[in-house]
Design a protein around this motif. Structure first.
Motif, short mmCIF file in Angstrom:
data_model
loop_
_atom_site.label_atom_id
_atom_site.label_comp_id
_atom_site.label_asym_id
_atom_site.label_seq_id
_atom_site.Cartn_x
_atom_site.Cartn_y
_atom_site.Cartn_z
N SER A 77 -2.81 -40.45 10.50
CA SER A 77 -4.00 -39.84 9.89
C SER A 77 -5.12 -39.71 10.93
O SER A 77 -5.28 -40.58 11.79
CB SER A 77 -4.50 -40.69 8.72
N PHE A 78 -5.87 -38.63 10.81
CA PHE A 78 -7.07 -38.40 11.62
C PHE A 78 -8.22 -38.16 10.64
O PHE A 78 -8.02 -37.58 9.57
CB PHE A 78 -6.93 -37.16 12.50
N GLY A 79 -9.44 -38.59 11.02
CA GLY A 79 -10.54 -38.35 10.10
C GLY A 79 -11.91 -38.60 10.70
O GLY A 79 -12.04 -39.00 11.87
N LEU A 80 -12.94 -38.36 9.90
CA LEU A 80 -14.33 -38.59 10.25
C LEU A 80 -14.94 -39.54 9.23
O LEU A 80 -14.72 -39.40 8.02
CB LEU A 80 -15.12 -37.28 10.26
N GLU A 81 -15.71 -40.53 9.72
CA GLU A 81 -16.24 -41.61 8.88
C GLU A 81 -17.75 -41.78 9.10
O GLU A 81 -18.22 -41.73 10.24
CB GLU A 81 -15.52 -42.91 9.20
N LEU A 82 -18.49 -42.00 8.01
CA LEU A 82 -19.90 -42.36 8.05
C LEU A 82 -20.06 -43.74 7.44
O LEU A 82 -19.42 -44.05 6.41
CB LEU A 82 -20.75 -41.35 7.26
N SER A 83 -20.89 -44.59 8.05
CA SER A 83 -20.99 -45.98 7.58
C SER A 83 -22.42 -46.49 7.66
O SER A 83 -23.25 -45.95 8.40
CB SER A 83 -20.06 -46.89 8.41
N TYR A 84 -22.67 -47.55 6.90
CA TYR A 84 -23.95 -48.27 6.94
C TYR A 84 -23.66 -49.76 6.91
O TYR A 84 -22.82 -50.23 6.13
CB TYR A 84 -24.83 -47.89 5.75
N ASP A 85 -24.38 -50.53 7.75
CA ASP A 85 -24.25 -51.98 7.77
C ASP A 85 -25.63 -52.62 7.73
O ASP A 85 -26.49 -52.31 8.57
CB ASP A 85 -23.51 -52.44 9.03
N TYR A 86 -25.81 -53.51 6.76
CA TYR A 86 -27.00 -54.36 6.73
C TYR A 86 -26.68 -55.62 7.51
O TYR A 86 -25.69 -56.31 7.24
CB TYR A 86 -27.36 -54.71 5.28
N ILE A 87 -27.52 -55.95 8.52
CA ILE A 87 -27.31 -57.11 9.37
C ILE A 87 -28.39 -58.12 9.04
O ILE A 87 -29.58 -57.84 9.20
CB ILE A 87 -27.36 -56.72 10.86
N ASN A 88 -27.99 -59.30 8.61
CA ASN A 88 -28.92 -60.27 8.03
C ASN A 88 -29.62 -61.11 9.10
O ASN A 88 -29.48 -62.33 9.16
CB ASN A 88 -28.17 -61.16 7.03
N ASN A 89 -30.35 -60.41 10.00
CA ASN A 89 -31.24 -61.11 10.93
C ASN A 89 -32.43 -60.21 11.21
O ASN A 89 -32.42 -59.03 10.86
CB ASN A 89 -30.52 -61.53 12.22
N SER A 90 -33.44 -60.74 11.85
CA SER A 90 -34.68 -59.98 12.10
C SER A 90 -34.73 -59.37 13.48
O SER A 90 -35.76 -58.80 13.87
CB SER A 90 -35.90 -60.91 11.91
N VAL A 91 -33.62 -59.45 14.24
CA VAL A 91 -33.64 -59.03 15.64
C VAL A 91 -33.00 -57.67 15.86
O VAL A 91 -33.57 -56.78 16.50
CB VAL A 91 -32.93 -60.10 16.52
N THR A 92 -31.79 -57.47 15.33
CA THR A 92 -31.03 -56.27 15.68
C THR A 92 -31.25 -55.11 14.73
O THR A 92 -30.88 -53.98 15.06
CB THR A 92 -29.53 -56.58 15.70
N GLY A 93 -31.83 -55.34 13.55
CA GLY A 93 -31.97 -54.25 12.60
C GLY A 93 -30.65 -53.91 11.96
O GLY A 93 -29.64 -54.61 12.12
N ASN A 94 -30.62 -52.80 11.23
CA ASN A 94 -29.41 -52.36 10.54
C ASN A 94 -28.77 -51.20 11.29
O ASN A 94 -29.38 -50.58 12.16
CB ASN A 94 -29.75 -51.96 9.11
#
Length: 358
Positions: A77-94
């Motif tokens: 399979s080949f494809g295109l993906e969109l994602s979101y990650d919440y990172i639970n610290n105050s340094v790196t952001g999401n």
């Protein structure tokens, strides 16, 4: 801004890879995931040791036609993906992500598909390093970064069109020293989700004879890049000119050896090398390559050793890893993106154009 535009070339190449391939069995999917930031020292454990929560949506094609590579990779399979990650610290952001993925199968049955997952694209982080506002974020030095995902996925088909999925993945984000500081950020993640196959799941793998190959070729490529000096924080040109012999010993695999002419403008800017000059920015090396192919798409990795080295290039070895797309009727040209690294620490990102003489 110019560097960010150059980073977009990576995703444009990936879109071209999908667009040029004929659809066989289209699907769409979504997942939710939980993960954790990987820490490798006391400082990172103090500032970014945290959980991550996210989701992704994606579309793709499952290739199950009469080409040999469809058969050998068990309908990949080949494809295109969109994602979101919440990172639970105050340094790196999401993090927002957009990537092109390949899923070759290692096992297929009427109900179950076990796949390897390889993804390459771009990630966007909401917070980056700032010497006063965010001094602890030495991991992400730019909003836009390269994104590499590796993992395994299992899909269980409850019907011809619908599957439940579970996956374990490793995710790496880095700008390849285009902006410093740039230690990069790594996650491990577990995912659960579902996929819908519009044309139905095709589990049968057709038996085919191997095609005849033009086995030997000489590849000539030029790969420019940009990197930022650690001490002056100015941007400098970097590049590689490569001449390589390649032998495709199988329709889906090739190996080869090449000679690299390399340039990195940051070396002459290092302040304690007061005797360094332009000649120290040049180096040469021999590299051994191995390539996996899915039709026109190729994943290439290489391990090199310096032969002629600038006096201030400390590492004797270097690595390369990249994704390429072969163009034209005879597939005698290719474009792609790759990373040159020392001991897995990125030196710069390269954008490659090459010609294969067969």
């Amino acid at each position: 801004m110019l560097s960010n535009v150059r980073m977009m070339v990576c995703l444009a190449v990936c879109v071209a890879m999908v667009g040029r391939l004929e659809a066989q069995s289209r699907f769409a999917g979504a997942d939710v995931r939980y993960g954790h930031v990987l820490c490798n020292n006391a400082e990172s454990r103090a500032h970014i040791n945290s959980s991550t929560y996210g989701f992704s949506v994606y579309i793709g094609n499952n290739y199950c036609g009469n080409d040999y590579w469809h058969t050998y990779w068990k309908n990949p399979s080949f494809g295109l993906e969109l994602s979101y990650d919440y990172i639970n610290n105050s340094v790196t952001g999401n993090k927002l992500g957009a990537l092109f993925f390949i899923r070759p199968s290692v096992y297929k049955s009427q109900r179950l598909s076990l796949d390897v997952y390889l993804g390459l694209g771009l990630s966007y982080f909401s917070k980056i390093y700032h010497k006063t506002a965010n001094p602890y974020n030495t991991y992400i030095g730019s909003h836009l970064n390269a994104l590499i995902n590796l993992g395994v996925q299992a899909s269980y088909f409850v019907s011809e069109h619908f599957a439940l999925t579970a996956a374990a993945k490793f995710s790496h984000s880095s700008n390849g020293q285009m902006f410093r500081p740039n230690f990069g950020l790594n996650f491990v993640q577990l995912e659960v989700g579902a996929e819908y196959y519009f044309d139905g799941y095709k589990h049968a793998v057709l038996p085919l004879a191997k095609p005849e190959l033009k086995a030997n070729s000489v590849n000539i490529s030029f790969s420019p890049g940009v990197t930022q000096a650690k001490h002056t924080m100015e941007h400098y040109f970097a590049s590689s000119l490569s001449v390589a012999y390649s032998r495709r010993f199988h329709p889906c695999f090739a190996y080869g050896v090449g000679y690299d002419f390399m340039y990195n403008g940051t070396i002459a800017s290092t302040p304690w090398y007061t005797d360094s000059g332009l000649s120290d920015c040049f180096s040469q090396g021999v590299v051994a390559n191995f390539e996996c192919l899915w039709g026109r798409v190729a994943l290439r990795v290489g391990l090199g050793a310096y032969i002629i080295n600038g006096r201030h290039q400390r590492m004797p070895f270097y690595e390369r890893a990249g994704l390429f797309y072969y163009m034209g009727h005879s597939q005698n040209q290719y474009i792609g993106v790759s990373i040159k690294a020392h001991a897995a620490n990125a030196e710069f990102i390269e954008w490659t154009y090459g010609i294969a003489i067969r």
